[in-house]
Write an enzyme that holds these catalytic residues in place. Structure first.
Site, PDB file in Angstrom:
ATOM      1  N   ASN A  87     -95.143  -0.920 -45.881  1.00  0.00           N
ATOM      2  CA  ASN A  87     -95.446  -2.117 -45.106  1.00  0.00           C
ATOM      3  C   ASN A  87     -94.197  -2.645 -44.409  1.00  0.00           C
ATOM      4  O   ASN A  87     -93.094  -2.570 -44.950  1.00  0.00           O
ATOM      5  CB  ASN A  87     -96.035  -3.195 -46.010  1.00  0.00           C
ATOM      6  CG  ASN A  87     -97.337  -2.746 -46.655  1.00  0.00           C
ATOM      7  OD1 ASN A  87     -98.029  -1.871 -46.125  1.00  0.00           O
ATOM      8  ND2 ASN A  87     -97.678  -3.332 -47.790  1.00  0.00           N
ATOM      9  N   HIS A 104     -90.861   2.161 -43.420  1.00  0.00           N
ATOM     10  CA  HIS A 104     -91.259   2.175 -42.011  1.00  0.00           C
ATOM     11  C   HIS A 104     -90.658   1.032 -41.199  1.00  0.00           C
ATOM     12  O   HIS A 104     -91.153   0.699 -40.139  1.00  0.00           O
ATOM     13  CB  HIS A 104     -92.790   2.167 -41.910  1.00  0.00           C
ATOM     14  CG  HIS A 104     -93.408   3.407 -42.475  1.00  0.00           C
ATOM     15  ND1 HIS A 104     -94.731   3.469 -42.890  1.00  0.00           N
ATOM     16  CD2 HIS A 104     -92.890   4.640 -42.714  1.00  0.00           C
ATOM     17  CE1 HIS A 104     -94.992   4.694 -43.344  1.00  0.00           C
ATOM     18  NE2 HIS A 104     -93.893   5.409 -43.260  1.00  0.00           N
TER      19      HIS A 104
END
Length: 225
Positions: A87, A104
């Site tokens: 997330n 990410h």
């Protein structure tokens, strides 16, 4: 103190009101992911991409951590906790978790299109014309499809020391994140929390077919026993 490694995905934040990445129709907030989550998409239509992430940033400012985030933070009282998340939100940190690796990237950071190591905090809208000190356009500090995932080696080294692995709200179908389960020691106990579990069963893997908030409570009870 036992080391618990927690892998979290979109299902972790869904109950806070953040829509999961790609619904069943393959779209993300009405957009093809290739338009808003690839270097090619950014090159073709930077205004669209910047606006897309501005909306995500605004959405993030309107939500709060859910009880699952707080439950993980409280586990630090009794265990060494390392969270590896797919997330890009900051809900783990806002709930109090102190050791979070973002595979990410982070929605509340931006970076130079010239130097990927030139990263800065950013909480407002990002528009064309916002540049780094060297005059290059800033972009979201997000790992897009087709880009390297620079935090993977660190995540692997963390998983190699796990006594317990908890997987929450991720399909374990997106690589390289999905490969992390292969790096925990064979004796590691694994708990997989997802309302629609889709994972190859291992002898030391226990599947809990629940959402994050209910599933983590069940795992905590199992850890107590």
């Amino acid at each position: 103190m036992k080391h618990i490694v927690v892998l979290t995905g979109a299902g972790m934040s869904a109950e806070s009101g953040i829509k999961t990445f790609r619904d069943a129709d393959g779209l993300w907030e009405g957009h093809d992911v290739m338009e808003v989550a690839t270097p090619e998409g950014f090159a073709a239509n930077p205004d669209l991409v910047l606006d897309f992430y501005n909306q995500r940033r605004q959405q993030l400012s309107e939500v709060e951590p859910n009880s699952a985030h707080y439950s993980l933070a409280k586990l630090e009282n009794n265990f060494k906790i390392s969270i590896v998340t797919q997330n890009v939100d900051d809900l783990h940190e806002r709930a109090g978790s102190t050791n979070v690796i973002h595979l990410h990237g982070k929605l509340l950071k931006v970076r130079s299109t010239f130097d990927e190591n030139d990263i800065k905090d950013w909480k407002t809208d990002l528009v064309l014309g916002d540049t780094c000190k060297k005059g290059y356009q800033l972009r979201p500090h997000i790992v897009w499809f087709g880009e390297d995932v620079p935090m993977i080696p660190k995540a692997i080294s963390i998983c190699e020391t796990a006594d317990i692995l908890i997987i929450i709200g991720t399909s374990m179908q997106v690589y390289p994140a999905a490969s992390l389960i292969n790096y925990v020691p064979e004796v590691t106990s694994i708990y997989f929390i997802d309302p629609k579990p889709n994972i190859d069963s291992k002898h030391n893997l226990k599947v809990i077919a629940e959402n994050a908030t209910i599933g983590i409570k069940k795992v905590i009870e199992l850890l107590k026993n």
